[in-house]
Design a protein around this motif. Structure first.
Motif, short mmCIF file in Angstrom:
data_model
loop_
_atom_site.label_atom_id
_atom_site.label_comp_id
_atom_site.label_asym_id
_atom_site.label_seq_id
_atom_site.Cartn_x
_atom_site.Cartn_y
_atom_site.Cartn_z
N HIS A 147 -10.76 -1.85 4.11
CA HIS A 147 -10.51 -1.17 5.38
C HIS A 147 -10.20 0.32 5.20
N GLY A 148 -9.95 0.74 3.96
CA GLY A 148 -9.72 2.16 3.71
C GLY A 148 -8.36 2.68 4.13
N LEU A 173 0.82 -1.21 0.00
CA LEU A 173 0.00 0.00 0.00
C LEU A 173 0.86 1.26 0.00
N MET A 174 2.03 1.20 0.66
CA MET A 174 2.93 2.34 0.61
C MET A 174 3.48 2.55 -0.79
N GLU A 175 3.75 1.47 -1.50
CA GLU A 175 4.21 1.59 -2.89
C GLU A 175 3.15 2.27 -3.74
N ILE A 176 1.89 2.00 -3.45
CA ILE A 176 0.79 2.62 -4.20
C ILE A 176 0.71 4.11 -3.91
N VAL A 177 0.66 4.48 -2.62
CA VAL A 177 0.49 5.89 -2.29
C VAL A 177 1.68 6.73 -2.74
N TYR A 200 -4.49 7.18 4.72
CA TYR A 200 -3.11 7.67 4.62
C TYR A 200 -3.04 8.93 3.76
N LEU A 201 -3.73 8.91 2.62
CA LEU A 201 -3.72 10.07 1.72
C LEU A 201 -4.28 11.31 2.41
N ALA A 202 -5.34 11.12 3.19
CA ALA A 202 -5.97 12.25 3.87
C ALA A 202 -5.11 12.75 5.02
N LYS A 203 -4.65 11.85 5.87
CA LYS A 203 -3.89 12.25 7.05
C LYS A 203 -2.55 12.88 6.70
N ASN A 204 -1.99 12.51 5.55
CA ASN A 204 -0.71 13.07 5.12
C ASN A 204 -0.88 14.21 4.11
N ILE A 245 -12.82 12.49 3.03
CA ILE A 245 -13.13 11.14 2.54
C ILE A 245 -14.64 10.93 2.49
N LYS A 246 -15.16 10.72 1.31
CA LYS A 246 -16.55 10.32 1.13
C LYS A 246 -16.58 8.83 0.80
#
Length: 227
Positions: free
Chosen positions: A27-28, A7-11, A33-37, A68-69
């Motif tokens: 699980h989202g 998932l880190m490779e993706i983001v 991660y995208l939102a919090k960072n 996040i929607k």
């Protein structure tokens, strides 16, 4: 996310400031991660399963709900097209990813790009993308919990010349002589050679032999390119 290498490779290949659709979010973890960072301030997390999507919804506070929607839907169905929009489809096999894209092909063609992650039938996914005029701009392996995953970044309107080796193993892995690809080739060669021998010895109709021979040919091509 430290224990979620895939998932880190993706983001890490999602550009900041994009409007992001995460298809099959479960699980989202990626949207969170995208939102919090602060990588994205406009995220739509979808899943075909309402109970699965609830796992993410339970983690959202008031601030995260502004970013996040969530939506229960199948693939891209019913999603509004926006400017500066990208999509992630991960945690599925190549055939399922093909079905999701093909069901909403016109919508997908207008995305800035997609990030796709698959651990099975990725050669079929690459061939499908190529036939439909998508350019694969990134294509690399990652390894997590005993499995190899292909991660692709693709955009529409520029098909490529892809060899059999490229279709099976990804041009970026081959160009960079990826250590993970070296490992995977050795495993695939031994496994498919064993399958071939068993079919020849035990099967009356040689079902599956053509596919095995094709993969062995792709492996041979990669080794020749590395010489």
């Amino acid at each position: 996310m430290n224990d979620k290498k895939r998932l880190m490779e993706i983001v890490n290949i999602i550009d900041s400031g994009k409007s992001v659709i995460d298809v099959g979010t479960d699980h989202g973890l990626v949207p969170l991660y995208l939102a919090k960072n602060e990588i994205s301030t406009d995220i739509l997390a979808t899943d075909i399963s309402a109970p699965s999507l609830q796992k993410l919804e339970d983690k959202l506070d008031d601030d995260l709900r502004k970013i996040i929607k969530t939506r229960v839907t199948d693939g891209f169905k019913g999603i509004e097209k926006k400017e500066n929009q990208v999509a992630i489809i991960a945690g599925m096999g190549g055939n399922t990813i093909i079905d999701i894209i093909d069901a909403s092909l016109d919508f997908v063609k207008n995305l800035d790009y997609m990030v796709l992650a698959s651990n099975i039938a990725t050669e079929k996914l690459r061939a499908y993308l190529n036939r439909n005029n998508f350019e694969i701009t990134r294509d690399f392996l990652t390894f997590e919990h005993g499995k190899y995953y292909d991660i692709l970044k693709v955009g529409y309107d520029k098909a490529q010349e892809l060899s059999l080796g490229d279709l099976y193993y990804g041009y970026e892995n081959i160009q960079n002589k990826s250590r993970l690809l070296e490992e995977k080739l050795a495993i695939d060669y031994k496994k498919n050679l064993s399958f071939k021998e068993d079919i020849i010895k035990k099967s009356a109709n040689n079902d599956g032999l053509e596919k095995i021979n094709e993969r062995l040919k792709a492996i041979d091509e990669v080794y020749k390119r590395w010489k």
